[in-house]
Design a protein around this motif. Sequence first.
Motif, PDB file in Angstrom:
ATOM      1  N   CYS A 264       0.835  -1.197   0.000  1.00 47.52           N
ATOM      2  CA  CYS A 264       0.000   0.000   0.000  1.00 47.52           C
ATOM      3  C   CYS A 264       0.870   1.248   0.000  1.00 47.52           C
ATOM      4  O   CYS A 264       1.635   1.465   0.928  1.00 47.52           O
ATOM      5  CB  CYS A 264      -0.921  -0.013   1.223  1.00 47.52           C
ATOM      6  SG  CYS A 264      -1.807   1.532   1.462  1.00 47.52           S
ATOM      7  N   ASN A 265       0.713   2.041  -1.035  1.00 47.47           N
ATOM      8  CA  ASN A 265       1.493   3.280  -1.137  1.00 47.47           C
ATOM      9  C   ASN A 265       1.143   4.294  -0.059  1.00 47.47           C
ATOM     10  O   ASN A 265       1.938   5.177   0.251  1.00 47.47           O
ATOM     11  CB  ASN A 265       1.268   3.920  -2.503  1.00 47.47           C
ATOM     12  CG  ASN A 265       1.976   3.157  -3.610  1.00 47.47           C
ATOM     13  OD1 ASN A 265       3.061   2.622  -3.392  1.00 47.47           O
ATOM     14  ND2 ASN A 265       1.363   3.091  -4.779  1.00 47.47           N
ATOM     15  N   ARG A 266      -0.070   4.191   0.478  1.00 52.49           N
ATOM     16  CA  ARG A 266      -0.463   5.132   1.512  1.00 52.49           C
ATOM     17  C   ARG A 266       0.235   4.826   2.828  1.00 52.49           C
ATOM     18  O   ARG A 266       0.534   5.728   3.604  1.00 52.49           O
ATOM     19  CB  ARG A 266      -1.975   5.067   1.741  1.00 52.49           C
ATOM     20  CG  ARG A 266      -2.676   6.325   1.294  1.00 52.49           C
ATOM     21  CD  ARG A 266      -4.159   6.214   1.401  1.00 52.49           C
ATOM     22  NE  ARG A 266      -4.681   6.921   0.252  1.00 52.49           N
ATOM     23  CZ  ARG A 266      -5.338   8.082   0.321  1.00 52.49           C
ATOM     24  NH1 ARG A 266      -5.635   8.609   1.484  1.00 52.49           N
ATOM     25  NH2 ARG A 266      -5.730   8.687  -0.764  1.00 52.49           N
ATOM     26  N   ARG A 267       0.435   3.553   3.105  1.00 48.17           N
ATOM     27  CA  ARG A 267       1.149   3.185   4.318  1.00 48.17           C
ATOM     28  C   ARG A 267       2.645   3.318   4.121  1.00 48.17           C
ATOM     29  O   ARG A 267       3.371   3.678   5.041  1.00 48.17           O
ATOM     30  CB  ARG A 267       0.799   1.743   4.729  1.00 48.17           C
ATOM     31  CG  ARG A 267      -0.344   1.641   5.718  1.00 48.17           C
ATOM     32  CD  ARG A 267      -0.518   0.233   6.249  1.00 48.17           C
ATOM     33  NE  ARG A 267      -1.101  -0.681   5.292  1.00 48.17           N
ATOM     34  CZ  ARG A 267      -0.409  -1.561   4.579  1.00 48.17           C
ATOM     35  NH1 ARG A 267       0.884  -1.686   4.732  1.00 48.17           N
ATOM     36  NH2 ARG A 267      -1.016  -2.344   3.710  1.00 48.17           N
ATOM     37  N   GLU A 268       3.102   3.010   2.924  1.00 50.54           N
ATOM     38  CA  GLU A 268       4.536   3.009   2.678  1.00 50.54           C
ATOM     39  C   GLU A 268       4.761   3.474   1.237  1.00 50.54           C
ATOM     40  O   GLU A 268       4.534   2.704   0.292  1.00 50.54           O
ATOM     41  CB  GLU A 268       5.059   1.575   2.871  1.00 50.54           C
ATOM     42  CG  GLU A 268       6.557   1.482   2.962  1.00 50.54           C
ATOM     43  CD  GLU A 268       7.007   0.018   2.928  1.00 50.54           C
ATOM     44  OE1 GLU A 268       6.238  -0.879   3.324  1.00 50.54           O
ATOM     45  OE2 GLU A 268       8.143  -0.206   2.466  1.00 50.54           O
ATOM     46  N   ALA A 269       5.171   4.724   1.093  1.00 47.32           N
ATOM     47  CA  ALA A 269       5.326   5.296  -0.248  1.00 47.32           C
ATOM     48  C   ALA A 269       6.240   4.416  -1.090  1.00 47.32           C
ATOM     49  O   ALA A 269       7.315   4.017  -0.643  1.00 47.32           O
ATOM     50  CB  ALA A 269       5.883   6.715  -0.149  1.00 47.32           C
ATOM     51  N   GLY A 270       5.782   4.085  -2.299  1.00 45.01           N
ATOM     52  CA  GLY A 270       6.605   3.284  -3.209  1.00 45.01           C
ATOM     53  C   GLY A 270       6.407   1.793  -3.092  1.00 45.01           C
ATOM     54  O   GLY A 270       6.980   1.028  -3.866  1.00 45.01           O
ATOM     55  N   ALA A 271       5.579   1.348  -2.127  1.00 49.61           N
ATOM     56  CA  ALA A 271       5.414  -0.099  -1.901  1.00 49.61           C
ATOM     57  C   ALA A 271       4.571  -0.762  -2.978  1.00 49.61           C
ATOM     58  O   ALA A 271       4.651  -1.965  -3.193  1.00 49.61           O
ATOM     59  CB  ALA A 271       4.796  -0.343  -0.526  1.00 49.61           C
ATOM     60  N   GLY A 272       3.724   0.019  -3.647  1.00 48.93           N
ATOM     61  CA  GLY A 272       2.787  -0.563  -4.604  1.00 48.93           C
ATOM     62  C   GLY A 272       1.371  -0.486  -4.061  1.00 48.93           C
ATOM     63  O   GLY A 272       1.148   0.033  -2.969  1.00 48.93           O
ATOM     64  N   CYS A 273       0.424  -1.012  -4.844  1.00 46.22           N
ATOM     65  CA  CYS A 273      -0.985  -0.899  -4.457  1.00 46.22           C
ATOM     66  C   CYS A 273      -1.697  -2.206  -4.752  1.00 46.22           C
ATOM     67  O   CYS A 273      -2.005  -2.510  -5.901  1.00 46.22           O
ATOM     68  CB  CYS A 273      -1.643   0.255  -5.216  1.00 46.22           C
ATOM     69  SG  CYS A 273      -3.438   0.280  -5.044  1.00 46.22           S
ATOM     70  N   ASP A 274      -1.955  -2.987  -3.705  1.00 45.79           N
ATOM     71  CA  ASP A 274      -2.615  -4.276  -3.898  1.00 45.79           C
ATOM     72  C   ASP A 274      -4.102  -4.151  -4.199  1.00 45.79           C
ATOM     73  O   ASP A 274      -4.752  -5.150  -4.544  1.00 45.79           O
ATOM     74  CB  ASP A 274      -2.410  -5.171  -2.664  1.00 45.79           C
ATOM     75  CG  ASP A 274      -1.082  -5.913  -2.718  1.00 45.79           C
ATOM     76  OD1 ASP A 274      -0.408  -5.823  -3.776  1.00 45.79           O
ATOM     77  OD2 ASP A 274      -0.718  -6.575  -1.727  1.00 45.79           O
ATOM     78  N   ALA A 275      -4.639  -2.949  -4.084  1.00 43.88           N
ATOM     79  CA  ALA A 275      -6.056  -2.786  -4.427  1.00 43.88           C
ATOM     80  C   ALA A 275      -6.271  -2.924  -5.929  1.00 43.88           C
ATOM     81  O   ALA A 275      -7.344  -3.341  -6.370  1.00 43.88           O
ATOM     82  CB  ALA A 275      -6.567  -1.429  -3.949  1.00 43.88           C
TER      83      ALA A 275
END
Lengths: 356, 164
Positions: A129-140
């Motif tokens: 989740c980019n919102r929790r961790e910038a750059g992590a990606g978005c599983d949604a």
Amino acid sequence: MNVFDYVRPASVAEAVAAASEGDAAFLAGGTNLLDLMKAGASHPARLVDITRLPGLDDIEFAADGTIRIGALVKNSDLARDAAFLAAAPAVAEALLAGASPQLRNAATIGGNLMQRTRCAYFYDPHSACNRREAGAGCDARGGDTRNHAVLGWTDACIATHPSDLCVPLVALDAVVEIAGPGGTREVALEVFHALPGETSAAETALLPGELITAVRLPAEAATFAPNARYLKLRERTSYAFALVSAAAALRIEDGRILEARLALGGVAAKPWRARDAERLLAGAAPTPEAFRRAADAALDGAHPSGDNAEKIELAARVAARALALAAAGTPERMPALPGSVFAPAGVNANGGSVHG
Amino acid sequence: MTLSLSLTVNGDRHEVHLEDARPTLLDVLRERLGLVGTKKGCDRGQCGACTVLVDGRRINSCLTLAMSVDGAEITTIEGVARNGAMHPVQAAFIDNDAFQCGYCTPGQIMSAIGLIAEGEAGGDPERIREGMSGNLCRCAAYPGITEAVRDATERLSQNQRKSA
Ligand SMILES: Cc1cc2nc3c(=O)[nH]c(=O)nc-3n(C[C@H](O)[C@H](O)[C@H](O)COP(=O)(O)OP(=O)(O)OC[C@H]3O[C@@H](n4cnc5c(N)ncnc54)[C@H](O)[C@@H]3O)c2cc1C
Ligand code: SF4
Ligand code: FES
Ligand code: FES
């Protein structure tokens, strides 16, 4: 839940100072923050308990008609305040359409504005989740996107802001009053929540340490009181977040709309003010055709962020119906099912059909 | 560092010492004060099983940090009977068959007491259902619950008329 440091400041200045350093979070009703901490999606090192700060729990009606709502006013107390209900019935209806009676008794106005998205992947620390961790990606992306955006989203984040309260507030030009390390300032609610950028970092206009002290409604808001509604489509009649929602407010004279306000919920990372739709309605007759045209304009540029294309048509229908309900007149008494699509239409009909 | 807080629960004052600030009001009631009538259903604000009154208002104790209600007056299901006589809402739940397994019942009763005090639903079943929507019942005893709340609202207003 992680162990955290707990402080209980005695003044706004102390609260701002305590939250300015390190990884701190303000604690108000706790109904969102504790939920996120239990999920492991949020782990502040320090909680700054603002529940006892003096002077933040009043609803003030100024002589010029401005309404100032303290950040610590409880959602239920605002919805039940008779003078507030008379001036801003769509805001009261949105409040009562949200959460449950118990949650509304604990939840504050400031906390409601600041609540985080209900994206399930944001809540789950094992998902990217980019919102929790910038750059992590978005599983949604490619996942379950029923409560995700159809407007204003980017590849970095497709989350929506879940607040009901914010939808009529943004339609009525609410202003957020802020106290921070650099003094006080104010920000229009319309630009308070950020749309996701390339990395989806900042979610709101608040800087570290900044505290919401109040939300203000301009005097003009009350001129819409005779024709103002909130309508919320959800997967059960009550105690559920909006799939899509709309706040509509009209000033009608001699069978013509002088001014219209329209905002949508559940469609974007912020409460979505539909200014193009408002312009189309100014000067028009309050007819189902005009409402549907305006609703289509409100969804102009919408596109699915996943398997959620149906939300675009649903949002247009809810917007058109909210406008029709507003035209029919604010009900004398709060409906038994506030904001519900199953509630009967308003009384003191001014024309305008329920089914837009 | 230990933290301390004081709570008045069902009229009795308690001083509670905590190792850190994590416990919720629900955990303090159940684990520290032994008041297990208040139930933990979801622990996330989604079911209402943990409903108690804080300074007379119904809230979910699972999403309330205990430290944040330091000094408050709490009423739990253990504190609603008077001199061995059931609270009218308790009696109405029994008379109207408003439960099956009973797990949600303490929360339902506390929520109903809160709803009746708020005074907005009256005897309208639709308003009662909406006013009780923060309490889920997995056994789906909803018709009985709605009827019990309507019945209790009537009993309480009759009591008020009698004592007036
Ligand atoms: C089961 C469930 C269902 C719900 N359904 C709905 C719904 O249908 N519609 C809806 O709109 N909401 C819904 N909610 C969300 C609820 O409205 C929010 O949790 C609530 O409004 C948050 O307010 P609070 O005072 O409890 O905030 P807290 O949980 O205390 O804080 C939330 C966030 O805001 C920050 N914050 C709080 N106050 C301030 C301030 N003054 N200045 C700056 N930052 C601040 C905190 O640091 C935290 O990050 C639901 C919640 C739950 C648990
Ligand atoms: S949609 Fe936004 S909040 Fe949800 S997982 Fe993707 S980045 Fe995170
Ligand atoms: S245990 Fe608190 S709401 Fe479910
Ligand atoms: S009686 Fe079993 S959950 Fe309600």
